[in-house]
Design an enzyme around this catalytic site. Structure first.
Site, PDB file in Angstrom:
ATOM      1  N   LYS A 179       0.853  -1.207   0.000  1.00 34.90           N
ATOM      2  CA  LYS A 179       0.000   0.000   0.000  1.00 34.90           C
ATOM      3  C   LYS A 179       0.884   1.250   0.000  1.00 34.90           C
ATOM      4  O   LYS A 179       1.685   1.444   0.900  1.00 34.90           O
ATOM      5  CB  LYS A 179      -0.901   0.011   1.236  1.00 34.90           C
ATOM      6  N   THR A 210      -8.490   9.754   7.815  1.00 34.85           N
ATOM      7  CA  THR A 210      -8.146   8.476   7.182  1.00 34.85           C
ATOM      8  C   THR A 210      -7.959   7.363   8.215  1.00 34.85           C
ATOM      9  O   THR A 210      -7.322   6.356   7.930  1.00 34.85           O
ATOM     10  CB  THR A 210      -6.833   8.618   6.377  1.00 34.85           C
ATOM     11  N   GLY A 212      -8.391   4.149   9.922  1.00 33.92           N
ATOM     12  CA  GLY A 212      -9.047   2.883   9.566  1.00 33.92           C
ATOM     13  C   GLY A 212      -8.941   2.478   8.110  1.00 33.92           C
ATOM     14  O   GLY A 212      -9.543   1.483   7.707  1.00 33.92           O
ATOM     15  N   THR A 213      -8.148   3.195   7.312  1.00 41.09           N
ATOM     16  CA  THR A 213      -8.081   2.860   5.876  1.00 41.09           C
ATOM     17  C   THR A 213      -7.570   1.436   5.633  1.00 41.09           C
ATOM     18  O   THR A 213      -8.121   0.710   4.806  1.00 41.09           O
ATOM     19  CB  THR A 213      -7.158   3.836   5.113  1.00 41.09           C
ATOM     20  N   GLY A 214      -6.505   1.061   6.361  1.00 42.31           N
ATOM     21  CA  GLY A 214      -5.895  -0.252   6.121  1.00 42.31           C
ATOM     22  C   GLY A 214      -6.834  -1.386   6.523  1.00 42.31           C
ATOM     23  O   GLY A 214      -6.965  -2.387   5.806  1.00 42.31           O
ATOM     24  N   CYS A 215      -7.521  -1.220   7.667  1.00 42.13           N
ATOM     25  CA  CYS A 215      -8.463  -2.251   8.141  1.00 42.13           C
ATOM     26  C   CYS A 215      -9.600  -2.403   7.129  1.00 42.13           C
ATOM     27  O   CYS A 215     -10.034  -3.513   6.800  1.00 42.13           O
ATOM     28  CB  CYS A 215      -9.069  -1.852   9.492  1.00 42.13           C
TER      29      CYS A 215
HETATM   30  N1  LIG Z   1      -5.398  10.427   1.176  1.00 41.43           N
HETATM   31  C1  LIG Z   1      -5.716   9.320   0.479  1.00 41.43           C
HETATM   32  N2  LIG Z   1      -6.486   9.409  -0.636  1.00 41.43           N
HETATM   33  C2  LIG Z   1      -6.811   8.297  -1.326  1.00 41.43           C
HETATM   34  N3  LIG Z   1      -6.400   7.045  -0.991  1.00 41.43           N
HETATM   35  C3  LIG Z   1      -5.623   6.891   0.102  1.00 41.43           C
HETATM   36  C4  LIG Z   1      -5.247   8.011   0.911  1.00 41.43           C
HETATM   37  N4  LIG Z   1      -4.492   7.543   1.969  1.00 41.43           N
HETATM   38  C5  LIG Z   1      -4.428   6.196   1.827  1.00 41.43           C
HETATM   39  N5  LIG Z   1      -5.073   5.784   0.698  1.00 41.43           N
HETATM   40  C6  LIG Z   1      -5.292   4.411   0.246  1.00 41.43           C
HETATM   41  O1  LIG Z   1      -5.913   3.728   1.339  1.00 41.43           O
HETATM   42  C7  LIG Z   1      -5.504   2.372   1.390  1.00 41.43           C
HETATM   43  C8  LIG Z   1      -4.857   2.086   2.747  1.00 41.43           C
HETATM   44  O2  LIG Z   1      -3.522   2.539   2.675  1.00 41.43           O
HETATM   45  P1  LIG Z   1      -2.626   3.092   3.841  1.00 41.43           P
HETATM   46  O3  LIG Z   1      -3.243   4.347   4.366  1.00 41.43           O
HETATM   47  O4  LIG Z   1      -1.248   3.157   3.272  1.00 41.43           O
HETATM   48  O5  LIG Z   1      -2.754   1.915   4.908  1.00 41.43           O
HETATM   49  P2  LIG Z   1      -2.691   1.917   6.496  1.00 41.43           P
HETATM   50  O6  LIG Z   1      -4.039   2.358   6.993  1.00 41.43           O
HETATM   51  O7  LIG Z   1      -2.394   0.494   6.790  1.00 41.43           O
HETATM   52  O8  LIG Z   1      -1.589   2.867   6.870  1.00 41.43           O
HETATM   53  C9  LIG Z   1      -4.559   2.185   0.190  1.00 41.43           C
HETATM   54  O9  LIG Z   1      -5.313   1.725  -0.914  1.00 41.43           O
HETATM   55  C10 LIG Z   1      -4.036   3.601  -0.047  1.00 41.43           C
HETATM   56  O10 LIG Z   1      -3.563   3.795  -1.360  1.00 41.43           O
HETATM   57  C1  LIG Z   2      -7.580  -1.779  17.032  1.00 42.54           C
HETATM   58  C2  LIG Z   2      -6.870  -1.163  15.882  1.00 42.54           C
HETATM   59  N1  LIG Z   2      -6.524  -1.918  14.824  1.00 42.54           N
HETATM   60  C3  LIG Z   2      -5.887  -1.363  13.771  1.00 42.54           C
HETATM   61  C4  LIG Z   2      -5.584  -0.019  13.742  1.00 42.54           C
HETATM   62  C5  LIG Z   2      -4.841   0.579  12.563  1.00 42.54           C
HETATM   63  O1  LIG Z   2      -5.610   1.519  11.868  1.00 42.54           O
HETATM   64  P1  LIG Z   2      -4.945   2.876  11.359  1.00 42.54           P
HETATM   65  O2  LIG Z   2      -3.644   2.495  10.668  1.00 42.54           O
HETATM   66  O3  LIG Z   2      -5.897   3.459  10.380  1.00 42.54           O
HETATM   67  O4  LIG Z   2      -4.749   3.693  12.610  1.00 42.54           O
HETATM   68  C6  LIG Z   2      -5.961   0.759  14.869  1.00 42.54           C
HETATM   69  N2  LIG Z   2      -5.678   2.073  14.919  1.00 42.54           N
HETATM   70  N3  LIG Z   2      -6.595   0.163  15.917  1.00 42.54           N
END
Ligand SMILES: Nc1ncnc2c1ncn2[C@@H]1O[C@H](COP(=O)(O)OP(=O)(O)O)[C@@H](O)[C@H]1O
Ligand SMILES: Cc1ncc(COP(=O)(O)O)c(N)n1
Length: 269
Positions: A179, A210, A212-215
């Site tokens: 990602k 943003t 919770g995006t990864g979850c």
């Molecule tokens: N500001 C943003 N605008 C659009 N897509 C985003 C943005 N930030 C993250 N993403 C997308 O959201 C998804 C989760 O990515 P990321 O944020 O890198 O993960 P995590 O939550 O694990 O840090 C990926 O598909 C990433 O490309």
């Molecule tokens: C319980 C739990 N699981 C996963 C994440 C990661 O999410 P994020 O990377 O968006 O903070 C979080 N903040 N809390």
């Protein structure tokens, strides 16, 4: 009204609770509801968490994790599993051992650190993630910080994402989704199984909400797989869902607000 007999596919999340409702188990179950599958949960840890950070973490005993898993799998059954926050080496190893016995596809989000920089995984658990959990994954979905923690590769561009994918695949997952959300520019992710390369590109929304995006992305992939999609199709659908959820993110609390899991059902305003 006739009583319904058809049942939706069932998806299990094995993750931590986010009291603020933006990430973790709460994000996973909301995503599953939005995507039309029946969501179930094995709780690994409870966090006191909000838009400002993580104020406290309590791990569950490994026996509680095993018991929840058996309750769900032995009676209801699962078509896909997603893992998130696993907190400790003991929990990582317990979950990996349980998942080694399933035929269902497994999406591993190797959660390391929250958006606020709070640790969600003990440093000494990294080796168990590398050697026990990643080998049972159908798809592993590290962000760039998790890539650095797991492989030492510091990604700065798309070539770096390719190198990161090779290193992650060497631990044994069938597919790696690297990602690129933390890089500047377009929101670019790389999905590969070592031969096919799929680049997923979406506009970057200048939205700090943003949390919770990864979850959300990993749960959406698991939902697609449970619905019978192949990995590239499930990832493409999940990317579209998370992009819309980020675009509609909520300004809740004084810090990083959550994405909107219900964006498809809410009228645009
Ligand atoms: N500001 C943003 N605008 C659009 N897509 C985003 C943005 N930030 C993250 N993403 C997308 O959201 C998804 C989760 O990515 P990321 O944020 O890198 O993960 P995590 O939550 O694990 O840090 C990926 O598909 C990433 O490309
Ligand atoms: C319980 C739990 N699981 C996963 C994440 C990661 O999410 P994020 O990377 O968006 O903070 C979080 N903040 N809390």
């Amino acid at each position: 009204m006739p009583i319904r007999t058809a049942v939706p596919p069932r998806v299990l999340t094995v993750a931590g609770s986010d009291s603020g409702g933006g990430a973790g188990i709460q994000a996973d179950l909301k995503t599953m509801l939005a995507l039309g599958v029946h969501g179930m949960s094995v709780l690994t840890a409870v966090t006191a968490q909000n838009s400002l950070g993580v104020q406290g973490t309590w791990e569950l005993p490994v026996d509680a994790v095993r018991a929840q898993y058996r309750s769900v799998v032995d009676d209801i059954g699962v078509q896909a599993v997603k893992t998130g926050m696993l907190a400790s080496a003991a929990l990582v190893e317990t979950v990996a051992e349980l998942l080694a016995g399933t035929d269902a596809p497994v999406v591993v989000d190797p959660v390391g650190v929250s958006k606020h920089g709070d640790a969600l995984l003990a440093a000494e658990a990294l080796d168990s993630v590398r050697t026990k959990l990643l080998p049972v994954a159908t798809v592993a979905t590290p962000n760039l910080d998790e890539v650095a923690q797991l492989t030492g590769v510091q990604v700065a561009d798309e070539d770096g994402m390719r190198r990161a994918a090779e290193e992650i695949l060497a631990f044994g997952p069938r597919w790696a989704l690297i990602k690129g959300g933390h890089l500047p520019g377009e929101a670019v992710d790389l999905l590969t199984d070592g031969s096919a390369e799929h680049w997923l590109r979406a506009p970057r929304y200048d939205n700090r909400h943003t949390h919770g995006t990864g979850c959300t992305l990993a749960s959406a992939i698991a939902s697609g797989l449970a619905l019978g999609q192949d990995v590239p199709t499930a990832v493409e659908g999940a990317k579209a869902y998370v992009t819309g959820a980020i675009r509609a993110g909520f300004a809740l609390g004084g810090g990083i607000g959550p994405v909107d899991h219900g964006w498809r059902t809410r009228a645009a305003d």
